[in-house]
Design a protein around this motif. Structure first.
Motif, mmCIF file in Angstrom:
data_model
loop_
_atom_site.group_PDB
_atom_site.id
_atom_site.type_symbol
_atom_site.label_atom_id
_atom_site.label_comp_id
_atom_site.label_asym_id
_atom_site.label_seq_id
_atom_site.Cartn_x
_atom_site.Cartn_y
_atom_site.Cartn_z
ATOM 1 N N ILE A 107 64.265 -10.939 18.773
ATOM 2 C CA ILE A 107 63.017 -11.324 18.100
ATOM 3 C C ILE A 107 61.845 -10.546 18.712
ATOM 4 N N LEU B 200 61.760 -7.104 17.281
ATOM 5 C CA LEU B 200 61.222 -7.125 15.923
ATOM 6 C C LEU B 200 59.694 -7.260 15.956
ATOM 7 N N GLU C 277 54.796 -2.188 7.061
ATOM 8 C CA GLU C 277 54.082 -3.374 6.601
ATOM 9 C C GLU C 277 53.285 -3.992 7.766
ATOM 10 N N THR C 278 52.120 -4.526 7.453
ATOM 11 C CA THR C 278 51.349 -5.234 8.483
ATOM 12 C C THR C 278 51.942 -6.617 8.688
ATOM 13 N N MET C 279 52.157 -6.983 9.947
ATOM 14 C CA MET C 279 52.676 -8.320 10.224
ATOM 15 C C MET C 279 51.516 -9.311 10.162
ATOM 16 N N CYS C 280 51.677 -10.358 9.342
ATOM 17 C CA CYS C 280 50.566 -11.301 9.219
ATOM 18 C C CYS C 280 50.553 -12.247 10.409
ATOM 19 N N ASP D 88 50.336 -15.492 10.863
ATOM 20 C CA ASP D 88 51.242 -16.649 10.896
ATOM 21 C C ASP D 88 52.661 -16.221 11.272
ATOM 22 N N THR D 89 53.090 -15.081 10.738
ATOM 23 C CA THR D 89 54.421 -14.571 11.061
ATOM 24 C C THR D 89 54.537 -14.305 12.557
ATOM 25 N N ILE E 223 52.918 -15.708 15.019
ATOM 26 C CA ILE E 223 53.020 -16.967 15.767
ATOM 27 C C ILE E 223 54.402 -17.594 15.611
ATOM 28 N N LEU E 224 54.913 -17.614 14.381
ATOM 29 C CA LEU E 224 56.215 -18.241 14.137
ATOM 30 C C LEU E 224 57.333 -17.477 14.847
ATOM 31 N N LEU E 225 57.239 -16.148 14.883
ATOM 32 C CA LEU E 225 58.249 -15.368 15.609
ATOM 33 C C LEU E 225 58.185 -15.664 17.103
ATOM 34 N N PHE F 10 57.223 -18.359 18.564
ATOM 35 C CA PHE F 10 57.777 -19.679 18.862
ATOM 36 C C PHE F 10 59.267 -19.764 18.512
ATOM 37 N N ALA F 11 59.744 -18.948 17.585
ATOM 38 C CA ALA F 11 61.185 -18.902 17.306
ATOM 39 C C ALA F 11 61.922 -18.420 18.560
ATOM 40 N N GLY F 12 61.400 -17.353 19.158
ATOM 41 C CA GLY F 12 61.990 -16.852 20.401
ATOM 42 C C GLY F 12 61.875 -17.878 21.519
ATOM 43 N N ILE G 210 52.026 -25.924 16.415
ATOM 44 C CA ILE G 210 53.380 -25.363 16.542
ATOM 45 C C ILE G 210 53.910 -25.578 17.965
#
Lengths: 213, 213
Positions: free
Chosen positions: A53, A56, A63-66, A68-69, A71-73, A75-77, A123
């Motif tokens: 993660i 990534l 593409e620009t990473m937004c 929210d993405t 933050i979610l990545l 916290f996924a890790g 989160i």
């Protein structure tokens, strides 16, 4: 997410060039000398999946990473790292020394990128429940000095490290704000001092934490 | 996350073997014949970064992916997909036809893996705000029949598709529960019927949605 058992959870925070790596080596040596069982780890990353993660997250994309993405990545890790590495070590009674943790998400995504701090806190609560580091060591220095140190190091090409001084000053400010609000858990160390002085202060923090064992 | 402007957001849901791909081709043909501008997309995935997250999600890892990580990755990709693909298309007034969306997270991670549905709803709200599909078409059939269809297809080696019939029955049940609670937005179609009958029912749903244009 259950709260840690018997171990001690320390996180090291600070902007680029603050000396986190050197501090972590010093902490590891200190714990080894005291025969305290410990593990070193880092965020983002810390397990196979969490490192994937991280990869990534840091990779260049068309593409620009937004926001929210991002933050979610993060916290996924973190969920993975907590479940499969940090919590098991704490439950074994070890000290866990982690190079960055959730404070970095508040500082970088919140302070740096301007994402609403309450959204990050929501989160954090979802992933961590009541789990927080026992001690957060913030290595503090002006962003400009940090950037000078980085430039002499060279080879910093990842997306985050290319950001500017103003960005890092906002990051720094969040670290300081958070430390101010919870002085029992946070310890701010002036990282612009001589290395020896920084290490003396770190040793004091560790000794005090060790007393509780 | 802002709510869609003028477009129509349709998602197609169902367990493995329900016939989603065939249904989506039929929908695309129907929209083309009516000269309705539309885009087809899928979840997890839909943009460069979201597809990279999908790859990470479906890959085999030595480490077990924990349930929270699975949900956060799903929504990380979804945030990206919404911001950079779905919302722009809706704002241009197009129809967006998406192969799976948030209902699949409730069904697979909630029903299949047993993750607390309220926890999923909390993240849904965090990512999507008030945005929900205008119409969710649920292609429903018994898990056993779905699995029979998959086996004849062959080559299904990814982690999700290796799960068992009991798993898919739990997934199916969540789809049906959600449809029952919100009949205005959901449309359950018996996917064990002849293809022609399934398509007639889909066409009715589309025609009714199209009347609002």
């Amino acid at each position: 997410m259950q709260i840690s058992g018997k171990g001690t959870f320390i996180t090291i925070e600070g902007i680029e060039g603050a000396g986190k790596s050197t501090a972590i080596k010093f902490i590891a040596d200190w714990l080894t000398k005291k025969n305290i069982p410990h593990v070193l780890t880092r965020e983002p990353g810390g397990t196979e999946i969490a490192e994937a993660i991280r990869g990534l997250f840091l990779a260049h994309h068309q593409e620009t990473m937004c926001a929210d993405t991002e933050i979610l990545l993060m916290f996924a890790g973190r969920a993975q790292h907590l479940a499969n590495f940090i919590l098991p070590a704490l439950q074994r009674g070890e000290w866990v020394v982690c190079d960055r943790f959730t404070d970095a998400t508040f500082a970088y995504q919140g302070g740096g990128r301007g994402i609403n701090l309450q959204r990050i806190a929501d989160i954090e609560q979802w992933v961590q429940g009541e789990l927080r580091p026992d001690r957060v060591i913030v290595l503090d220095l002006p962003a400009e000095l940090g950037m000078q140190r980085i430039r002499t190091r060279g080879g910093n090409s990842d997306r985050i490290e290319q950001e500017k001084i103003a960005f890092f000053e906002r990051v720094r400010q969040i670290y300081l704000d958070r430390a101010k609000k919870d002085p029992a858990r946070y310890c701010v160390i002036d990282a612009s001092q001589d290395l020896e002085k920084v290490q003396t202060e770190i040793a004091k923090v560790l000794a005090k934490l060790g007393e509780k064992l």
